[in-house]
Design a protein around this motif. Sequence first.
Motif, short mmCIF file in Angstrom:
data_model
loop_
_atom_site.label_atom_id
_atom_site.label_comp_id
_atom_site.label_asym_id
_atom_site.label_seq_id
_atom_site.Cartn_x
_atom_site.Cartn_y
_atom_site.Cartn_z
N UNK A 190 0.84 -1.20 0.00
CA UNK A 190 0.00 0.00 0.00
C UNK A 190 0.87 1.25 0.00
N UNK A 191 0.37 2.25 -0.63
CA UNK A 191 1.08 3.53 -0.67
C UNK A 191 0.74 4.34 0.58
N UNK A 192 1.75 4.82 1.27
CA UNK A 192 1.51 5.70 2.41
C UNK A 192 0.91 7.01 1.90
N UNK B 229 -0.05 1.33 9.44
CA UNK B 229 0.63 2.61 9.27
C UNK B 229 2.02 2.38 8.70
N UNK B 230 2.59 3.43 8.20
CA UNK B 230 3.97 3.35 7.70
C UNK B 230 4.91 3.09 8.88
N UNK C 7 9.77 0.64 -0.91
CA UNK C 7 10.25 2.01 -0.87
C UNK C 7 9.89 2.63 0.48
N UNK C 8 10.41 3.80 0.72
CA UNK C 8 10.25 4.42 2.04
C UNK C 8 8.80 4.78 2.35
N UNK C 9 7.97 4.89 1.33
CA UNK C 9 6.57 5.26 1.57
C UNK C 9 5.62 4.10 1.32
N UNK C 10 6.12 2.87 1.42
CA UNK C 10 5.29 1.69 1.18
C UNK C 10 4.94 0.98 2.49
#
Length: 500
Positions: free
Chosen positions: A233-235, A270-271, A426-429
């Motif tokens: 999921x994308x943050x 949550x991220x 990635x950092x926002x996943x």
Amino acid sequence: MLTKLHLQDYSEKISIHGLRYVLKKGAKQWEKILWMTILTVAGICILNKFYQSWQLYNHSLIQIIIEDPLFPLKEIDFPAITVCMNSNAMYSKVKTLTEIYSNESNSKKYFENSIKAISIMRFPHFNALAPLVRSLKMEKIPPEEIRDIMLYLGPTIDDMLVKCFWRGIKYNCSDLFRRQRSEIGFCYSFNSKTADRNSNYSDRNPPLTGEDDQLIPLRTNSAGRMSGLELILRNMEYENFPGKDAMTGYNVMVHNPGEFPDETMSYKAHLDINRVSQISVSVAKVSADQSLYWINQKDRKCTMKKSSSYLISDDLSREGNPESFCLKKCRLDVIYKFCKCIPYYSITYEDLSETCGVEHLNCLNLINVRLRNFPPPIEESGFPDWSLPEYMNCSCPTPCSFISYTSENRKITTFNEFNIRNFSLESNHIYLDIHYKKPYVISFRRSLKYSAEELIVAFGGMASLFLGCSIMTILEVIYYTYKLLIELKKVNTIVDVTPN
């Protein structure tokens, strides 16, 4: 005289033990009394044991036993997975719609406040609306436009989901998910029979459509990590409304494919940099024996068949478990009764009532406690009057047969499997792995402790043990009684025609 001769003939041929000695010609009086006493005691014992068996049949009622501790996974539907963005509205879309809505700055701000309030209009958090009502100025939105506005403002599948894997194979997320209504807004579901089926989705979207339009959820016969559904999921925290009270992350609900998702049983995603979430699912299958049809629903405390008493919109589902809709409909009934409106994501009354808007926020806040509680049990300890809150005046019986999905969530440190499988986080996943915990299901059977067949066997056994009775004995009694009546009728006829 005729009757005595008939009884003597009967006693010599009937299969009831001891009766021949009572009516035997030439038997001594004490012998007759002895055998009569024995027969009487035997009869009383039979009636007593039959009464005990009847009481056990009537009051011992239900038992649940383990039918198969290793029931195969292949015969169980994989659970439905529902994912909801917590804020229900993307802030970038809100800003765009605000610009279209008005050129006046105050009006824009009031409209934005209204959208924020409606986006957090959800069960069981209606109490969160009270601070907004007190602190924010809002503008009324036409009720008939609210549902379409929220559909537009919500994220799409592609907005939320980056990659989707089913049983280790990558698929387009739009091929696996459908829009889903829930008590927290518009979400997206995998494998749910209650998801929207009117939109133009892929033919691969589970559940698949079988013969007679029957919905067939996907299944798996594997357990363990990466054997079920994997989601990246994308943050989307940048899409939240600004402020400390912004709702972030996702709600993830694991539920039966035939039921609507339950937000009170959801997990928050949550991220979390360098950590991933795993949701492992355990399954229990409970089947109802046909013997339960012999007792009423009040005694068995569950319902044996689907009920058609709950109004479900045809555009939501053509198949499902009506009992699971009862609780949702009950809450909607209470909201409609007290506030004269229905939330925009409602599963019933869609075209029958006004959609709840900012003018209803205070009312929703006031009935929030009522929506969480059921009527207290009568004459049960532990429910003093001072502890009882307001409650909904309804009850929802549980089904006798059902499949229960129990899930647990844990976060682990990421490993190299992501690189091995040709993708990296990635950092926002946000990564989710939903899978079966064990390669088998525990199967239970709910049945009568004492069935009608067992009642008949118990009575027949007692009668046979004490008197040697059987079904044939009953037929013999009927036969000889009939013969006696015929003989008596003949005698009476002869007496009537004899001249005085």
